[in-house]
Design a protein around this motif. Structure first.
Motif, PDB file in Angstrom:
ATOM      1  N   UNK A 101       0.816  -1.214   0.000  1.00  0.00           N
ATOM      2  CA  UNK A 101       0.000   0.000   0.000  1.00  0.00           C
ATOM      3  C   UNK A 101       0.852   1.268   0.000  1.00  0.00           C
ATOM      4  N   UNK A 102       2.114   1.176   0.372  1.00  0.00           N
ATOM      5  CA  UNK A 102       2.976   2.350   0.404  1.00  0.00           C
ATOM      6  C   UNK A 102       3.668   2.581  -0.927  1.00  0.00           C
ATOM      7  N   UNK A 103       4.374   1.560  -1.430  1.00  0.00           N
ATOM      8  CA  UNK A 103       5.181   1.743  -2.646  1.00  0.00           C
ATOM      9  C   UNK A 103       4.494   1.230  -3.911  1.00  0.00           C
ATOM     10  N   UNK A 104       3.398   0.508  -3.774  1.00  0.00           N
ATOM     11  CA  UNK A 104       2.610  -0.043  -4.896  1.00  0.00           C
ATOM     12  C   UNK A 104       3.403  -1.028  -5.763  1.00  0.00           C
ATOM     13  N   UNK A 105       4.366  -1.687  -5.164  1.00  0.00           N
ATOM     14  CA  UNK A 105       5.150  -2.722  -5.831  1.00  0.00           C
ATOM     15  C   UNK A 105       4.681  -4.072  -5.300  1.00  0.00           C
ATOM     16  N   UNK A 106       4.723  -5.089  -6.151  1.00  0.00           N
ATOM     17  CA  UNK A 106       4.258  -6.423  -5.775  1.00  0.00           C
ATOM     18  C   UNK A 106       5.066  -6.972  -4.603  1.00  0.00           C
ATOM     19  N   UNK A 107       4.384  -7.606  -3.678  1.00  0.00           N
ATOM     20  CA  UNK A 107       5.035  -8.340  -2.593  1.00  0.00           C
ATOM     21  C   UNK A 107       5.192  -9.765  -3.097  1.00  0.00           C
TER      22      UNK A 107
ATOM     23  N   UNK B  32       6.185 -13.785  -3.551  1.00  0.00           N
ATOM     24  CA  UNK B  32       5.874 -15.000  -2.818  1.00  0.00           C
ATOM     25  C   UNK B  32       6.983 -15.286  -1.806  1.00  0.00           C
ATOM     26  N   UNK B  33       6.598 -15.697  -0.608  1.00  0.00           N
ATOM     27  CA  UNK B  33       7.475 -16.035   0.518  1.00  0.00           C
ATOM     28  C   UNK B  33       8.156 -14.806   1.126  1.00  0.00           C
ATOM     29  N   UNK B  34       7.793 -13.601   0.707  1.00  0.00           N
ATOM     30  CA  UNK B  34       8.366 -12.387   1.287  1.00  0.00           C
ATOM     31  C   UNK B  34       7.546 -12.002   2.522  1.00  0.00           C
ATOM     32  N   UNK B  35       8.222 -11.491   3.534  1.00  0.00           N
ATOM     33  CA  UNK B  35       7.565 -11.087   4.772  1.00  0.00           C
ATOM     34  C   UNK B  35       6.712  -9.842   4.530  1.00  0.00           C
ATOM     35  N   UNK B  36       5.488  -9.842   5.071  1.00  0.00           N
ATOM     36  CA  UNK B  36       4.591  -8.697   4.908  1.00  0.00           C
ATOM     37  C   UNK B  36       3.826  -8.467   6.205  1.00  0.00           C
ATOM     38  N   UNK B  37       3.394  -7.220   6.395  1.00  0.00           N
ATOM     39  CA  UNK B  37       2.584  -6.849   7.553  1.00  0.00           C
ATOM     40  C   UNK B  37       1.276  -6.293   7.024  1.00  0.00           C
ATOM     41  N   UNK B  38       0.167  -6.745   7.603  1.00  0.00           N
ATOM     42  CA  UNK B  38      -1.144  -6.310   7.143  1.00  0.00           C
ATOM     43  C   UNK B  38      -1.928  -5.581   8.219  1.00  0.00           C
ATOM     44  N   UNK B  39      -2.647  -4.553   7.788  1.00  0.00           N
ATOM     45  CA  UNK B  39      -3.588  -3.847   8.657  1.00  0.00           C
ATOM     46  C   UNK B  39      -4.971  -4.347   8.255  1.00  0.00           C
ATOM     47  N   UNK B  40      -5.633  -5.064   9.140  1.00  0.00           N
ATOM     48  CA  UNK B  40      -6.895  -5.730   8.837  1.00  0.00           C
ATOM     49  C   UNK B  40      -8.058  -4.963   9.479  1.00  0.00           C
TER      50      UNK B  40
ATOM     51  N   UNK C 234       8.838  -0.819   4.077  1.00  0.00           N
ATOM     52  CA  UNK C 234       8.040   0.349   3.652  1.00  0.00           C
ATOM     53  C   UNK C 234       7.303   1.015   4.811  1.00  0.00           C
ATOM     54  N   UNK C 235       7.282   0.398   5.971  1.00  0.00           N
ATOM     55  CA  UNK C 235       6.546   0.970   7.102  1.00  0.00           C
ATOM     56  C   UNK C 235       7.414   2.027   7.766  1.00  0.00           C
ATOM     57  N   UNK C 236       6.952   3.280   7.685  1.00  0.00           N
ATOM     58  CA  UNK C 236       7.664   4.404   8.299  1.00  0.00           C
ATOM     59  C   UNK C 236       6.973   4.853   9.584  1.00  0.00           C
ATOM     60  N   UNK C 237       5.695   4.499   9.726  1.00  0.00           N
ATOM     61  CA  UNK C 237       4.916   4.819  10.920  1.00  0.00           C
ATOM     62  C   UNK C 237       4.090   3.573  11.247  1.00  0.00           C
ATOM     63  N   UNK C 238       4.167   3.128  12.483  1.00  0.00           N
ATOM     64  CA  UNK C 238       3.465   1.911  12.884  1.00  0.00           C
ATOM     65  C   UNK C 238       1.957   2.148  12.790  1.00  0.00           C
ATOM     66  N   UNK C 239       1.201   1.266  12.123  1.00  0.00           N
ATOM     67  CA  UNK C 239      -0.252   1.455  11.974  1.00  0.00           C
ATOM     68  C   UNK C 239      -0.962   1.463  13.325  1.00  0.00           C
TER      69      UNK C 239
END
Length: 135
Positions: free
Chosen positions: A20-26, A28-36, A56-61
């Motif tokens: 959602x920050x850089x609009x680049x594909x994440x 497969x098998x890459x670590x990601x953080x989601x805001x649900x 890409x996280x500059x501010x914690x959600x």
């Protein structure tokens, strides 16, 4: 209906999600953080997931009112990835060093900090305080 919010961390299962920050594909098998965002309406459940690369996280959600959100599935990650997320959280909670703190001054302190002008007709008669800069 009240909306529930939480954070989730996991490895990407496919290449179909964009950050959602850089609009680049994440990838497969890459670590990601989601805001649900989760909402229940009359027996139906709606959710919205916003995913980020860890770097890409500059501010914690946070929640709607700035409250901290619970982080789920941290224990399912490898130990080094758990450390990465914990260090990211700690680093984002610290105060930024380059920001100046705002100090609320009393009326007397405000008066003392202003540049006082003795004589408006003679600009050479202006006193400077060490905190004031004359332009």
């Amino acid at each position: 209906m009240k909306m529930k919010q939480f954070l989730e961390c996991e490895y990407a299962l496919s290449n179909r999600i964009k950050c959602a920050t850089c609009h680049v594909v994440i990838f497969k098998h890459e670590l990601k953080i989601g805001h649900i965002f989760l909402r229940k309406d009359e027996g139906q459940q709606f959710d919205k997931k916003v995913w980020y690369h860890v770097h890409c996280i500059k501010k914690w959600p946070t929640g709607e009112k700035g409250q901290e959100l619970p982080l789920f599935r941290l224990q399912t990650l490898k130990a080094e990835d758990q450390l990465k997320i914990k260090e990211l959280y700690r680093s984002l909670q610290e105060k930024p060093k380059n920001k100046k703190e705002i100090k609320v001054l009393s009326k007397q302190e405000q008066y003392e900090k202003y540049v006082t002008v003795k004589n408006l007709n003679d600009p050479g008669q202006i006193e400077e305080d060490e905190d004031c800069i004359m332009l």
